[in-house]
Design a protein around this motif. Structure first.
Motif, short mmCIF file in Angstrom:
data_model
loop_
_atom_site.label_atom_id
_atom_site.label_comp_id
_atom_site.label_asym_id
_atom_site.label_seq_id
_atom_site.Cartn_x
_atom_site.Cartn_y
_atom_site.Cartn_z
N ILE A 176 6.94 -7.99 0.79
CA ILE A 176 6.94 -8.22 -0.89
C ILE A 176 7.39 -9.66 -1.23
O ILE A 176 8.42 -10.28 -0.62
CB ILE A 176 7.81 -7.06 -1.38
N LYS A 226 8.26 -11.81 1.56
CA LYS A 226 9.39 -11.75 2.08
C LYS A 226 9.32 -10.12 2.92
O LYS A 226 8.58 -9.32 2.45
CB LYS A 226 10.55 -11.72 1.58
N PHE A 268 10.55 -6.68 4.22
CA PHE A 268 11.87 -5.53 3.88
C PHE A 268 11.61 -4.26 4.59
O PHE A 268 10.31 -3.68 4.80
CB PHE A 268 11.98 -5.23 2.54
N VAL A 274 15.76 -1.56 -3.31
CA VAL A 274 15.42 -2.68 -2.28
C VAL A 274 15.40 -3.60 -3.14
O VAL A 274 15.01 -3.78 -4.67
CB VAL A 274 14.00 -2.56 -1.72
N ALA A 323 14.14 -7.00 -4.24
CA ALA A 323 13.03 -7.73 -4.04
C ALA A 323 13.05 -8.97 -4.96
O ALA A 323 13.67 -8.86 -5.90
CB ALA A 323 11.70 -6.98 -4.12
#
Length: 103
Positions: free
Chosen positions: A7, A10, A12, A20, A22
């Motif tokens: 995402i 990056k 995850f 999350v 983000a």
């Protein structure tokens, strides 16, 4: 069941019905989002790794809110020169609720 998703550059580890944080994403609170860069899927021990992504897999989620992280203080000093600089920064994040992982 979990998946590794990219995402905004990056990676995850996401599971269903979890949040999350983000990097800041476009969209209003309540809007649904889809992430199609799924790098790995684990379905109760059955692991499928993409090269570089798993074909046909996607993760769906819903934007809950846009938040800011904790303040980070930047302090610079050069001794005996009278140079001092203090600055702060708060990173913008988007809180995303993961709704489903599909293949």
């Amino acid at each position: 069941m979990y998946a590794i998703v990219e995402i905004a550059g990056k990676q995850f580890k996401v599971t269903q019905d979890r949040f999350v944080f983000a990097p800041s994403l476009e969209g209003e609170a309540g809007a649904s989002v889809e992430f199609d860069k799924v790098l790995l899927i684990d379905n109760d021990g059955d692991i499928e790794v993409g090269a570089p992504v798993v074909e046909g897999a996607k993760v769906t989620g819903e934007i809950v809110e846009h938040v800011k992280g904790n303040k980070v203080i930047i302090f610079k000093k050069k001794r005996r020169k009278g140079y001092r600089l203090k600055n702060g920064h708060r990173q913008a994040f988007t809180k995303v609720m993961i709704k489903g992982i599909s293949k």
